[in-house]
Design a protein around this motif. Structure first.
Motif, PDB file in Angstrom:
ATOM      1  N   ALA A 230     -97.219  25.339  -9.196  1.00 24.38           N
ATOM      2  CA  ALA A 230     -98.083  26.253  -9.959  1.00 24.38           C
ATOM      3  C   ALA A 230     -99.528  25.767  -9.877  1.00 24.38           C
ATOM      4  N   GLU A 231    -100.435  26.698  -9.727  1.00 24.90           N
ATOM      5  CA  GLU A 231    -101.841  26.381  -9.469  1.00 24.90           C
ATOM      6  C   GLU A 231    -102.411  25.404 -10.504  1.00 24.90           C
ATOM      7  N   PHE A 232    -102.017  25.571 -11.772  1.00 25.94           N
ATOM      8  CA  PHE A 232    -102.602  24.723 -12.807  1.00 25.94           C
ATOM      9  C   PHE A 232    -102.075  23.289 -12.761  1.00 25.94           C
ATOM     10  N   ARG A 233    -101.016  23.045 -11.963  1.00 28.14           N
ATOM     11  CA  ARG A 233    -100.460  21.692 -11.863  1.00 28.14           C
ATOM     12  C   ARG A 233    -101.060  20.886 -10.698  1.00 28.14           C
ATOM     13  N   VAL A 234    -101.862  21.507  -9.884  1.00 32.21           N
ATOM     14  CA  VAL A 234    -102.428  20.801  -8.729  1.00 32.21           C
ATOM     15  C   VAL A 234    -103.385  19.714  -9.227  1.00 32.21           C
ATOM     16  N   THR A 235    -103.177  18.474  -8.759  1.00 35.09           N
ATOM     17  CA  THR A 235    -104.000  17.335  -9.181  1.00 35.09           C
ATOM     18  C   THR A 235    -104.903  16.871  -8.044  1.00 35.09           C
ATOM     19  N   ASN A 236    -105.761  15.911  -8.352  1.00 41.46           N
ATOM     20  CA  ASN A 236    -106.661  15.382  -7.326  1.00 41.46           C
ATOM     21  C   ASN A 236    -105.937  14.468  -6.339  1.00 41.46           C
ATOM     22  N   GLN A 237    -104.657  14.222  -6.568  1.00 36.97           N
ATOM     23  CA  GLN A 237    -103.858  13.458  -5.605  1.00 36.97           C
ATOM     24  C   GLN A 237    -103.122  14.377  -4.631  1.00 36.97           C
ATOM     25  N   MET A 238    -103.385  15.677  -4.736  1.00 39.30           N
ATOM     26  CA  MET A 238    -102.736  16.663  -3.879  1.00 39.30           C
ATOM     27  C   MET A 238    -103.790  17.408  -3.071  1.00 39.30           C
ATOM     28  N   GLN A 239    -103.385  17.876  -1.928  1.00 40.72           N
ATOM     29  CA  GLN A 239    -104.214  18.788  -1.136  1.00 40.72           C
ATOM     30  C   GLN A 239    -103.479  20.116  -1.002  1.00 40.72           C
ATOM     31  N   VAL A 240    -104.223  21.203  -1.156  1.00 39.56           N
ATOM     32  CA  VAL A 240    -103.645  22.535  -1.036  1.00 39.56           C
ATOM     33  C   VAL A 240    -103.575  22.903   0.445  1.00 39.56           C
ATOM     34  N   LEU A 241    -102.418  23.404   0.873  1.00 42.70           N
ATOM     35  CA  LEU A 241    -102.197  23.746   2.277  1.00 42.70           C
ATOM     36  C   LEU A 241    -102.307  25.251   2.490  1.00 42.70           C
ATOM     37  N   ASP A 242    -102.967  25.631   3.551  1.00 43.19           N
ATOM     38  CA  ASP A 242    -103.004  27.041   3.932  1.00 43.19           C
ATOM     39  C   ASP A 242    -101.677  27.364   4.620  1.00 43.19           C
ATOM     40  N   PRO A 243    -100.903  28.327   4.102  1.00 46.46           N
ATOM     41  CA  PRO A 243     -99.570  28.581   4.665  1.00 46.46           C
ATOM     42  C   PRO A 243     -99.603  29.028   6.120  1.00 46.46           C
ATOM     43  N   ILE A 244    -100.591  29.804   6.513  1.00 50.14           N
ATOM     44  CA  ILE A 244    -100.669  30.280   7.902  1.00 50.14           C
ATOM     45  C   ILE A 244    -100.973  29.110   8.835  1.00 50.14           C
ATOM     46  N   GLU A 245    -101.919  28.286   8.447  1.00 49.35           N
ATOM     47  CA  GLU A 245    -102.309  27.140   9.276  1.00 49.35           C
ATOM     48  C   GLU A 245    -101.167  26.143   9.448  1.00 49.35           C
ATOM     49  N   HIS A 246    -100.368  25.960   8.432  1.00 45.74           N
ATOM     50  CA  HIS A 246     -99.319  24.938   8.474  1.00 45.74           C
ATOM     51  C   HIS A 246     -97.916  25.513   8.686  1.00 45.74           C
ATOM     52  N   GLY A 247     -97.820  26.786   9.009  1.00 46.01           N
ATOM     53  CA  GLY A 247     -96.520  27.374   9.317  1.00 46.01           C
ATOM     54  C   GLY A 247     -95.574  27.409   8.134  1.00 46.01           C
ATOM     55  N   LEU A 248     -96.096  27.737   6.959  1.00 45.52           N
ATOM     56  CA  LEU A 248     -95.302  27.794   5.734  1.00 45.52           C
ATOM     57  C   LEU A 248     -95.156  29.240   5.258  1.00 45.52           C
ATOM     58  N   PRO A 249     -94.083  29.563   4.562  1.00 41.80           N
ATOM     59  CA  PRO A 249     -93.910  30.921   4.041  1.00 41.80           C
ATOM     60  C   PRO A 249     -95.010  31.276   3.036  1.00 41.80           C
ATOM     61  N   THR A 250     -95.472  32.506   3.078  1.00 40.67           N
ATOM     62  CA  THR A 250     -96.458  32.942   2.086  1.00 40.67           C
ATOM     63  C   THR A 250     -95.775  33.103   0.725  1.00 40.67           C
ATOM     64  N   LEU A 251     -96.522  32.856  -0.319  1.00 35.15           N
ATOM     65  CA  LEU A 251     -95.993  32.941  -1.682  1.00 35.15           C
ATOM     66  C   LEU A 251     -96.663  34.105  -2.404  1.00 35.15           C
ATOM     67  N   PRO A 252     -95.881  35.020  -2.972  1.00 36.40           N
ATOM     68  CA  PRO A 252     -96.480  36.143  -3.701  1.00 36.40           C
ATOM     69  C   PRO A 252     -97.020  35.688  -5.053  1.00 36.40           C
ATOM     70  N   VAL A 253     -97.713  36.591  -5.722  1.00 38.57           N
ATOM     71  CA  VAL A 253     -98.104  36.339  -7.110  1.00 38.57           C
ATOM     72  C   VAL A 253     -96.868  36.545  -7.975  1.00 38.57           C
ATOM     73  N   PHE A 254     -96.640  35.632  -8.899  1.00 36.54           N
ATOM     74  CA  PHE A 254     -95.456  35.717  -9.753  1.00 36.54           C
ATOM     75  C   PHE A 254     -95.844  36.206 -11.145  1.00 36.54           C
TER      76      PHE A 254
END
Length: 288
Positions: A230-254
């Motif tokens: 969840a977006e609010f749980r992302v910390t400074n020890q994490m990097q956000v990955l672009d799903p297209i760039e890294h070959g990951l499934p896209t995630l819808p809005v929940f």
């Protein structure tokens, strides 16, 4: 065993100091009262009263028993009162997604418990798919659940976004087969990961399956897995990955929504629902 009825008669005699007055006080005949005192003396094996022309006085054993009799009558009344309260106490069964329970507890749920002390709030946490199932089986009165579609039978509270994350300067997201941490089966986030995974994407190896967002975050920060967080749980020890760039499934809005059991709604459940909705508005969550 000391019977409550006998103890009540004994107390009446001790307080009145006279069998005739005691009999009138508790609406019994004097002969019945005398018989009850005799039965009580036989039960304890002691003489409790000294009778004379002036009335009755307590023996030393009678004084001792009188102190216990008051306590036993009081405990008996308290037990009956509490059992009656338990029988009449309303119970509200609430289901909340495991990954979001802290947010609700820190706000509206603790407020509800503090305000409605005559209601037992039973809170269960699970993934949303299991919460839906239990609601339809009659195991819940109210649930808050997550879905990727706009609810048709529930009421939308707010929307929330999930991000693919990996450890800062980590290597987990660079592997040919992606080591992944996910919520358990019947979780809508997990379901959308597999529903949107394509053969052209990198293969997935699920290393961790847990309902705990804390466990997922720790696994990410320690470079063990990649996970949808969840977006609010992302910390400074994490990097956000672009799903297209890294070959990951896209995630819808929940969508986070309220669902009710129509057969069990009361004034109290309405108050709980209004409190949850008011908390959402106060916190300023995104509602559409």
């Amino acid at each position: 065993m000391l019977k409550i009825e006998l103890l009540e008669s004994f107390i009446a005699v001790a307080e009145s100091g006279n069998l005739s007055k005691a009999a009138d006080k508790i609406c019994r005949t004097q002969s019945t009262l005398s018989l009850q005192v005799k039965k009580l003396e036989e039960s304890v094996g002691q003489t409790l009263l000294i009778r004379d022309n002036k009335g009755v006085t307590l023996t030393e054993s009678g004084e001792t028993l009188l102190n216990y009799a008051y306590k036993m009558i009081q405990l008996n009344s308290q037990a009956l009162g509490e059992l009656k309260d338990c029988q009449n106490r309303e119970v509200i069964r609430l289901g909340v997604p495991t990954d979001f329970i802290k947010c609700y507890l820190n706000s509206c749920l603790l407020e509800f418990i503090r305000e409605f002390t005559n209601i037992e709030l039973v809170i269960d946490t699970d993934v949303s798919g299991n919460l839906y199932k239990k609601l339809h089986q009659g195991e819940f009165d109210v649930i808050v659940a997550t879905h990727w579609q706009i609810p048709t039978s529930g009421e939308l509270l707010f929307t929330r976004r999930f991000k693919w994350v990996a450890a800062v300067n980590g290597n987990a997201h660079k592997r040919k087969t992606i080591p992944m941490g996910l919520y358990p089966e019947n979780c809508p986030i997990r379901a959308q990961v597999f529903a949107n995974h394509r053969l052209s994407m990198r293969p997935i190896n699920v290393l961790l399956s847990t309902p705990s967002p804390q466990a997922l975050c720790m696994a990410v920060e320690n470079d063990l897995v990649v996970a949808p967080i969840a977006e609010f749980r992302v910390t400074n020890q994490m990097q956000v990955l672009d799903p297209i760039e890294h070959g990951l499934p896209t995630l819808p809005v929940f969508n986070e929504s309220l669902y009710l059991n129509p057969d069990t709604q009361t004034y109290a459940t309405l108050q709980l629902i209004n409190l949850i909705k008011a908390n959402v508005e106060h916190k300023g969550y995104q509602l559409n």
